[in-house]
Enzyme design. Structure first.
Site: not given
Ligand SMILES: NC(=O)C1=CN([C@@H]2O[C@H](COP(=O)(O)OP(=O)(O)OC[C@H]3O[C@@H](n4cnc5c(N)ncnc54)[C@H](O)[C@@H]3O)[C@@H](O)[C@H]2O)C=CC1
Ligand SMILES: O=C(O)C1=N[C@H](C(=O)O)C[C@H](O)C1
Length: 406
Positions: A35, A113, A143, A147
């Site tokens: 974004k 992941m 966290h 977050k």
């Molecule tokens: N499954 C896993 O292992 C993990 C999942 N997550 C999840 O990943 C997501 C992102 O986490 P973070 O990187 O920490 O957040 P963050 O806020 O640092 O990054 C999100 C990014 O998405 C962008 N964004 C927002 N709306 C958008 C759109 N419509 N199109 C494209 N880009 C857009 C933002 O500008 C931002 O750069 C969260 O939901 C988090 O919970 C985070 C860590 C591990």
């Molecule tokens: O937002 C995060 O940072 C993370 N999000 C995931 C979750 O919501 O479980 C995974 C991890 O804990 C980090």
């Protein structure tokens, strides 16, 4: 080389995935979407929306926000590329959208992941199956202060896994502020803590009378999630449409973890045994009386009232076993005996085999390509054992090791 697009590339996780990908010779980032496309300097083209992206890719990896889900799925579907969805905070409707899209494209979705949390899910289920009725269960997640969603996707995944084990008998209580009443037995309490730069910590607490069991996973960096996401890209890229998760990937990768050969066994086949369980029992009783240890047993289905049984014994006991069978000929006059001493027992095993179809097909196709004759087969949930001639041992082992990348 797998070509990926990072969706949410300028976020904390998007940047972690970009760094991990730069160090992986099998992954190429062809584009990023965010974004705020100018908020970071990336070594790949970065666009403000999916519609601007013209690069061809194999997988789109999403660490963004639930609000972007519909566009992401439409893009992946239109391009017919796989998606790895790591974003959390989805509504039930969002999850339905993901399920629908997975009928047309392969989708990998996991709220966490990391390898550790996925083992933790199983440990929590195991603890719940033993303690669940008597112990109170609370989930605490911590966290970083950036977050947005709460509780975490992982906390939900843990609660759902535990609740599934307990036949969905629990309801979720999020914090207890202003609740002036005692905790009920049917609750799973879920609590979110936010502060500083904590990459992520999850604890499942089983509190009983005078004892507490805690299972905790701590992420010390975001790299573990980034590496897990790249592993998911390599897995999902060769899949047909469907919804996949960490459990599928880990089970498949653990389908064959070990291949053993044992050349200390001999194979004994007794033919023309009457189709009578008492006759089979008599044979094994007589062998047991001589203190002979039996390993594999396989048998044929009866034809014309008779069947054959093959089993292995330690080579040193072959003479004794032959005597036992010869002695049985008065009682069971139709039986005849073959012994094979120049054999090897091969065992192909792995904890994920039970959930992974096609392992037997792969093993025996490899044997067929190598022109190797199979003399007996037995299986368990996690093991396929079979007998081949000892002259074929080396080529069988080499072919199996190569095919299962061991
Ligand atoms: N499954 C896993 O292992 C993990 C999942 N997550 C999840 O990943 C997501 C992102 O986490 P973070 O990187 O920490 O957040 P963050 O806020 O640092 O990054 C999100 C990014 O998405 C962008 N964004 C927002 N709306 C958008 C759109 N419509 N199109 C494209 N880009 C857009 C933002 O500008 C931002 O750069 C969260 O939901 C988090 O919970 C985070 C860590 C591990
Ligand atoms: O937002 C995060 O940072 C993370 N999000 C995931 C979750 O919501 O479980 C995974 C991890 O804990 C980090």
């Amino acid at each position: 080389m797998i070509r990926i697009i990072i969706h949410g590339c300028n976020g904390k996780m998007g940047q972690a995935v970009a760094s991990a990908a730069a160090a992986d010779p099998d992954i190429q980032v062809v584009a990023g979407i965010d974004k705020f496309p100018d908020s970071k300097q990336n070594p790949f083209p970065t666009y403000g929306s999916l519609s601007q992206c013209k690069e061809t890719a194999d997988v789109i990896v999403d660490f963004s926000t639930p609000a972007a889900l519909a566009d992401l799925l439409a893009f992946a579907n239109e391009r017919k590329i796989a998606a790895v969805i790591a974003t959390t905070g989805f509504s039930q409707d969002d999850i339905k959208l993901i399920e629908q899209a997975s009928r047309s494209i392969p989708i990998f979705r996991s709220a966490n992941m990391s390898l550790g949390v996925n083992v933790m899910l199983e440990l929590a289920q195991k603890a719940a199956s033993t303690l669940g009725d008597e112990f109170d269960i609370e989930i605490i997640e911590k966290h970083h202060n950036q977050k947005v969603d709460s509780p975490s996707g992982t906390a939900y995944a843990l609660a759902d896994a535990i609740n599934q084990t307990l036949l969905n008998s629990k309801n979720y209580i999020y914090g207890r502020h202003s609740k002036n009443q005692r905790r009920s037995k049917s609750e799973i309490g879920i609590h979110a803590v936010r502060g500083g730069t904590i990459p992520g910590q999850h604890t499942v607490l089983f509190a009983g009378s005078d004892e507490v069991l805690e299972i905790t996973h701590t992420a010390y960096s975001r790299q573990i999630f980034a590496l897990g996401a790249l592993r998911a890209c390599k897995y999902i890229v060769r899949k047909s449409p469907g919804l996949y998760g960490m459990k599928d990937m880990l089970n498949e990768q653990a389908a064959v973890t070990n291949i053993n050969s044992d050349n200390q066994q001999a194979l004994i086949t007794i033919n023309n045994i009457p189709d009578d369980t008492a006759a089979i029992a008599k044979i094994f009783q007589s062998i047991a009386q001589q203190d002979i240890n039996i390993d594999m047993i396989s048998h044929t289905t009866p034809v014309n009232g008779q069947l054959s049984i093959s089993f292995t014994v330690p080579r040193k006991d072959v003479g004794k076993a032959i005597e036992v069978v010869n002695d049985l000929e008065t009682l069971l006059p139709t039986i005849s005996l073959n012994t094979y001493e120049g054999i090897v027992k091969l065992s192909v095993e792995g904890p994920g085999m039970a959930q992974q179809p096609g392992i037997a097909a792969k093993v025996f196709s490899i044997m067929a390509q190598q022109n190797i004759k199979i003399m007996a087969i037995t299986t368990s949930e996690t093991k396929i054992s079979y007998i081949i001639h000892q002259l074929d041992e080396k080529k069988a082992l080499e072919a199996l090791m190569e095919a299962f990348e061991l």
